[in-house]
Motif scaffolding. Sequence first.
Motif, PDB file in Angstrom:
ATOM      1  N   GLN A  74      50.927 -42.583  58.331  1.00  0.00           N
ATOM      2  CA  GLN A  74      49.452 -43.144  58.875  1.00  0.00           C
ATOM      3  C   GLN A  74      49.268 -42.812  60.452  1.00  0.00           C
ATOM      4  O   GLN A  74      48.378 -43.280  60.862  1.00  0.00           O
ATOM      5  CB  GLN A  74      49.533 -44.685  58.736  1.00  0.00           C
ATOM      6  CG  GLN A  74      49.458 -44.971  57.366  1.00  0.00           C
ATOM      7  CD  GLN A  74      48.218 -44.743  56.468  1.00  0.00           C
ATOM      8  OE1 GLN A  74      47.952 -43.754  56.071  1.00  0.00           O
ATOM      9  NE2 GLN A  74      46.980 -45.696  56.904  1.00  0.00           N
ATOM     10  N   GLY A  75      50.115 -41.962  60.974  1.00  0.00           N
ATOM     11  CA  GLY A  75      49.640 -41.462  62.139  1.00  0.00           C
ATOM     12  C   GLY A  75      50.494 -42.277  63.487  1.00  0.00           C
ATOM     13  O   GLY A  75      49.826 -42.106  64.569  1.00  0.00           O
ATOM     14  N   VAL A 208      44.416 -46.089  60.856  1.00  0.00           N
ATOM     15  CA  VAL A 208      45.427 -44.904  61.072  1.00  0.00           C
ATOM     16  C   VAL A 208      45.707 -44.752  62.723  1.00  0.00           C
ATOM     17  O   VAL A 208      44.864 -45.083  63.463  1.00  0.00           O
ATOM     18  CB  VAL A 208      44.684 -43.569  60.594  1.00  0.00           C
ATOM     19  CG1 VAL A 208      45.046 -43.779  58.920  1.00  0.00           C
ATOM     20  CG2 VAL A 208      43.407 -43.143  61.061  1.00  0.00           C
ATOM     21  N   HIS A 212      46.974 -39.295  63.672  1.00  0.00           N
ATOM     22  CA  HIS A 212      46.392 -38.911  62.509  1.00  0.00           C
ATOM     23  C   HIS A 212      44.969 -38.318  62.354  1.00  0.00           C
ATOM     24  O   HIS A 212      44.161 -38.837  63.206  1.00  0.00           O
ATOM     25  CB  HIS A 212      46.242 -40.032  61.547  1.00  0.00           C
ATOM     26  CG  HIS A 212      45.835 -40.301  60.229  1.00  0.00           C
ATOM     27  ND1 HIS A 212      44.503 -39.539  59.539  1.00  0.00           N
ATOM     28  CD2 HIS A 212      46.556 -40.259  58.775  1.00  0.00           C
ATOM     29  CE1 HIS A 212      44.334 -39.802  58.158  1.00  0.00           C
ATOM     30  NE2 HIS A 212      45.681 -39.750  57.924  1.00  0.00           N
TER      31      HIS A 212
END
Length: 232
Positions: A74-75, A208, A212
């Motif tokens: 999800q970054g 995020v 991301h």
Amino acid sequence: MPNRLLKFMLVTLISVTFLSGCVTPTYVTKADEFPGMYTEKPKSLLIMPPMNLSTAADAKDYYATTIEMPMAFQGFYVFPYQLTAEVLKQQGIYDAELVYDMPLGKFQEYFGADAVLFTKIQKWDTSYAVVASSLTVSIDAEIKSTKTSETLWQYTGTVVVDLTGGNSGGGLAGLIASAIVTAINTAAADYTKYAKQANGRFIYSVPVGPYHPQHLKDQQVKLIQQSVTVAQ
């Protein structure tokens, strides 16, 4: 008698309609639901050991293996779970319950973490009744800021899986066959697989992180509002 029956049916219909209206989900944008994630923009995330509120003693260890990589995708920079869990144990923190309601600034000081992810295993249960069986995995998750200790994001993910053997024909033979299949399905159920599905419910809703490509571009993505009680 017919009048009484008619009244009963009307009352039942009204009750069902009312209850249905109470659980109608409300959709909001990520920006409206979790504004703190966009103002603080956390980069690094420390995952705390899961809090196990279920009746399954081994749920905590199994679930802990399912969360690190999805959050990284999800970054966020996610501190290696096994390493941080060991460090926490050395500091006498065996359970996340010990620090959940405490100021979280120490995690910024010791680890450099911008935020902390807490997870609660609400259900990790199998309901078994010979020819009918189901498996329920329900996870509550919450990201808290190490700057303010305020909640930046929270969500609940629940998966209910029907493990029933299905229709194997009529009569006693079919009943026995169905019971056997149900028992096999129940014994072979992979909780971690369904825990990952439950994770997917809430991880999708996380704004995020900076690593991301959609960072700060997902503010208008809609999801079910979590600040009201909604049937999952």
